[in-house]
Design a protein around this motif. Sequence first.
Motif, PDB file in Angstrom:
ATOM      1  N   SER A   1       5.119 -13.939   9.470  1.00 15.89           N
ATOM      2  CA  SER A   1       5.899 -13.254  10.491  1.00 15.89           C
ATOM      3  C   SER A   1       4.402 -12.603  11.866  1.00 15.89           C
ATOM      4  N   GLY A   2       3.712 -12.845  11.221  1.00 15.07           N
ATOM      5  CA  GLY A   2       2.221 -12.892  12.409  1.00 15.07           C
ATOM      6  C   GLY A   2       2.271 -11.340  12.041  1.00 15.07           C
ATOM      7  N   GLY A   3       2.530 -10.492  10.712  1.00 14.32           N
ATOM      8  CA  GLY A   3       2.111  -9.306  10.359  1.00 14.32           C
ATOM      9  C   GLY A   3       0.498  -8.764   9.093  1.00 14.32           C
ATOM     10  N   THR A   4       1.096  -7.826   9.503  1.00 15.15           N
ATOM     11  CA  THR A   4      -0.487  -7.263   8.703  1.00 15.15           C
ATOM     12  C   THR A   4      -0.110  -7.240   7.418  1.00 15.15           C
ATOM     13  N   PHE A   5      -1.116  -7.201   6.914  1.00 18.01           N
ATOM     14  CA  PHE A   5      -1.069  -7.342   4.774  1.00 18.01           C
ATOM     15  C   PHE A   5      -2.353  -5.992   4.215  1.00 18.01           C
ATOM     16  N   ILE A   6      -1.894  -4.740   4.143  1.00 19.66           N
ATOM     17  CA  ILE A   6      -2.651  -3.832   3.712  1.00 19.66           C
ATOM     18  C   ILE A   6      -2.814  -3.665   2.501  1.00 19.66           C
ATOM     19  N   LEU A   7      -4.451  -3.666   2.291  1.00 21.41           N
ATOM     20  CA  LEU A   7      -5.187  -3.250   0.889  1.00 21.41           C
ATOM     21  C   LEU A   7      -5.078  -1.328   0.953  1.00 21.41           C
ATOM     22  N   ARG A   8      -3.720  -1.653  -0.853  1.00 20.00           N
ATOM     23  CA  ARG A   8      -3.968   0.272  -0.834  1.00 20.00           C
ATOM     24  C   ARG A   8      -4.957  -0.072  -1.807  1.00 20.00           C
ATOM     25  N   ILE A   9      -5.759   1.387  -2.350  1.00 25.16           N
ATOM     26  CA  ILE A   9      -6.616   1.071  -3.441  1.00 25.16           C
ATOM     27  C   ILE A   9      -5.670   2.425  -3.990  1.00 25.16           C
ATOM     28  N   ASP A  10      -5.329   2.690  -4.912  1.00 27.76           N
ATOM     29  CA  ASP A  10      -4.553   2.843  -5.512  1.00 27.76           C
ATOM     30  C   ASP A  10      -4.827   4.095  -6.166  1.00 27.76           C
ATOM     31  N   ASP A  11      -6.020   4.493  -6.599  1.00 27.45           N
ATOM     32  CA  ASP A  11      -7.303   5.670  -7.205  1.00 27.45           C
ATOM     33  C   ASP A  11      -6.462   6.416  -6.988  1.00 27.45           C
ATOM     34  N   THR A  12      -5.905   7.296  -7.646  1.00 33.08           N
ATOM     35  CA  THR A  12      -5.594   8.972  -7.671  1.00 33.08           C
ATOM     36  C   THR A  12      -6.005   9.486  -9.052  1.00 33.08           C
ATOM     37  N   ASP A  13      -6.205   8.070 -10.296  1.00 30.82           N
ATOM     38  CA  ASP A  13      -6.254   8.700 -11.259  1.00 30.82           C
ATOM     39  C   ASP A  13      -7.690   8.213 -11.573  1.00 30.82           C
ATOM     40  N   ALA A  14      -8.142   9.384 -11.466  1.00 27.60           N
ATOM     41  CA  ALA A  14      -9.326  10.078 -11.227  1.00 27.60           C
ATOM     42  C   ALA A  14     -10.473   9.279 -11.942  1.00 27.60           C
ATOM     43  N   GLU A  15     -10.084   9.676 -13.388  1.00 34.34           N
ATOM     44  CA  GLU A  15     -10.209   9.888 -14.652  1.00 34.34           C
ATOM     45  C   GLU A  15     -10.624   8.355 -15.042  1.00 34.34           C
ATOM     46  N   ARG A  16      -9.476   7.037 -14.605  1.00 32.20           N
ATOM     47  CA  ARG A  16      -9.797   5.694 -15.179  1.00 32.20           C
ATOM     48  C   ARG A  16      -9.791   4.295 -13.879  1.00 32.20           C
ATOM     49  N   SER A  17     -10.399   5.291 -12.757  1.00 30.30           N
ATOM     50  CA  SER A  17     -10.147   4.664 -11.642  1.00 30.30           C
ATOM     51  C   SER A  17     -12.269   4.705 -11.765  1.00 30.30           C
ATOM     52  N   ARG A  18     -12.008   2.997 -11.208  1.00 30.35           N
ATOM     53  CA  ARG A  18     -14.268   3.000 -12.005  1.00 30.35           C
ATOM     54  C   ARG A  18     -14.113   1.941 -10.145  1.00 30.35           C
ATOM     55  N   GLU A  19     -15.043   2.138  -9.297  1.00 29.78           N
ATOM     56  CA  GLU A  19     -16.053   1.730  -7.887  1.00 29.78           C
ATOM     57  C   GLU A  19     -15.843   0.659  -8.103  1.00 29.78           C
ATOM     58  N   GLU A  20     -16.644  -0.146  -9.661  1.00 28.12           N
ATOM     59  CA  GLU A  20     -16.846  -1.393  -9.942  1.00 28.12           C
ATOM     60  C   GLU A  20     -15.759  -2.236  -9.558  1.00 28.12           C
ATOM     61  N   TYR A  21     -14.530  -1.555  -9.591  1.00 29.01           N
ATOM     62  CA  TYR A  21     -12.767  -1.901 -10.201  1.00 29.01           C
ATOM     63  C   TYR A  21     -13.199  -2.200  -8.640  1.00 29.01           C
ATOM     64  N   VAL A  22     -12.893  -1.831  -7.843  1.00 23.89           N
ATOM     65  CA  VAL A  22     -12.576  -1.513  -6.033  1.00 23.89           C
ATOM     66  C   VAL A  22     -13.457  -2.901  -5.669  1.00 23.89           C
ATOM     67  N   GLU A  23     -14.613  -2.990  -5.898  1.00 27.86           N
ATOM     68  CA  GLU A  23     -15.427  -3.882  -5.441  1.00 27.86           C
ATOM     69  C   GLU A  23     -15.111  -5.467  -6.083  1.00 27.86           C
ATOM     70  N   ALA A  24     -14.431  -5.327  -7.356  1.00 29.14           N
ATOM     71  CA  ALA A  24     -14.214  -6.451  -7.818  1.00 29.14           C
ATOM     72  C   ALA A  24     -13.080  -6.990  -7.272  1.00 29.14           C
ATOM     73  N   ILE A  25     -11.870  -6.408  -7.201  1.00 25.98           N
ATOM     74  CA  ILE A  25     -10.909  -6.521  -6.359  1.00 25.98           C
ATOM     75  C   ILE A  25     -11.145  -7.397  -4.978  1.00 25.98           C
ATOM     76  N   ARG A  26     -12.354  -6.766  -4.144  1.00 23.42           N
ATOM     77  CA  ARG A  26     -12.293  -7.173  -2.835  1.00 23.42           C
ATOM     78  C   ARG A  26     -12.821  -8.028  -2.651  1.00 23.42           C
ATOM     79  N   ALA A  27     -13.207  -8.363  -3.903  1.00 21.80           N
ATOM     80  CA  ALA A  27     -14.391 -10.189  -4.506  1.00 21.80           C
ATOM     81  C   ALA A  27     -13.284 -11.141  -4.463  1.00 21.80           C
ATOM     82  N   ASP A  28     -12.432 -10.640  -5.473  1.00 19.85           N
ATOM     83  CA  ASP A  28     -11.461 -11.349  -6.051  1.00 19.85           C
ATOM     84  C   ASP A  28     -10.414 -12.383  -4.852  1.00 19.85           C
ATOM     85  N   LEU A  29      -9.842 -10.821  -4.249  1.00 20.95           N
ATOM     86  CA  LEU A  29      -8.918 -11.341  -2.396  1.00 20.95           C
ATOM     87  C   LEU A  29     -10.050 -12.350  -1.841  1.00 20.95           C
TER      88      LEU A  29
END
Length: 451
Positions: free
Chosen positions: A33-61
């Motif tokens: 529909s010509g709309g908008t696709f948002i990537l939202r990183i749900d990283d409120t779990d500070a203990e388990r979240s890793r920046e390396e995985y953020v970069e990997a998610i971006r790279a995979d997409l």
Amino acid sequence: MTTITRFAPSPTGRLHVGNIRTALHNWLLARKSGGTFILRIDDTDAERSREEYVEAIRADLAWLGLAPDAEARQSARLETYEAAFAALRAAGRVYPAFETAQELDLKRKIALGRGLPPIYDRAALSLSEDEIAAKQAEGIAPHWRFRLDHAERIEWDDGVRGRQVFDAAQLSDPVVRRADGSWLYMLPSAVDDLDMGVTDVLRGEDHVSNTAVQSQIFTALIAARYPDGRTPRFAHEALLVGREGKLSKRLGSLGCDAFRERGIEPEALLALLARLGTSQPIEPIADRATLVKTFDLGTFGRAPAKFDDTELDRLNAGIVHQLDYADVAPRLPEGMDEAGWHAIRPNLATVGEAQEWWRLVTGPVETPPFAPEDAAYLEEAHTTLADLDWSGDIWRDLTAALKERTGRKGKPLFLPLRQALTGRDHGPDMGELLPLIGRERAMRRLARAAG
């Protein structure tokens, strides 16, 4: 109203095939529909979240070609969640509870033993202000629950499952905040969807009961803080299973790295996942515009979607056979030009196999032992080839001359030549391959095969 979808992974690991499917379907829904696709990183779990995985998610997409139109991170929005929480607290829609995990587990077991649903008994709502103050004075920090409206019948028209109805009284008041102040999924997700104007939430059917709860959270947030907000439309698709029809742990480990190592093209993976679990045919569609145009939630079924590696390999071969030289040139062996790619492409299941097939041109090749009559035939071929003009269709001219001189035809005419020139019984079209092998290499190979 512009369609706005979101893909909201937690950066606690790499994307797997189920995540990829969710991302793709939300991307397709927005693009249609010509709309908008948002990537939202749900990283409120500070203990388990890793920046390396953020970069990997971006790279995979990026590898998949599912570029988001916008990106947000929950860790940067904590003040927003605090404000929303305060508004709900003021409206009486969240309340403190002090039970330990062990106490809650015991309550569930007692309820099950009595044949009752294991839902929270709301004991915390009966605590007086003095009792709450006493617990806090003892250093016991509360976790916080959202208070469901038990009088409300929860209903929505699901984009895949149709009409959904829940009795709120049969659901537990969900914990939205832990005793340490950290957030669980429910509240921040709803706040983000309202803040970002998300119109459609498309996710797996394992979230159906979450949606029932979140629908009331949306209503409460709109009343307390977002007067112009709208509850999104919801659709829940069947989960992926393996070929045997069982939930497969292996599917949870299949990620982009694994697919890349196997030589799977992103277009093949998308062609499979776009239509897996739908009534539409699964075909090697390389044109994403076609996938966008034909994407339709109405074609999604309720049965589990079976992920089949064999089908993915079939699609991959079909996609490879459509790839132009310009698409693959940087991945091809040194010296392979467009003519070389065109010659070997029909024989490839992956682009990586080009290296092995290109050795038919560059050599060396190992030929089988030939019977005396075939060796004599190859000696004749060597002599014949030396006299031919290579400016024309050299394979056609060679075989035509040999047919006339030897009387051979069919397999006895063609197979010994292919074996002598390539070391194989089958392979690329010899009309395209022989000019690439060239006169000198071809003459040497025929002489060696003739003995």
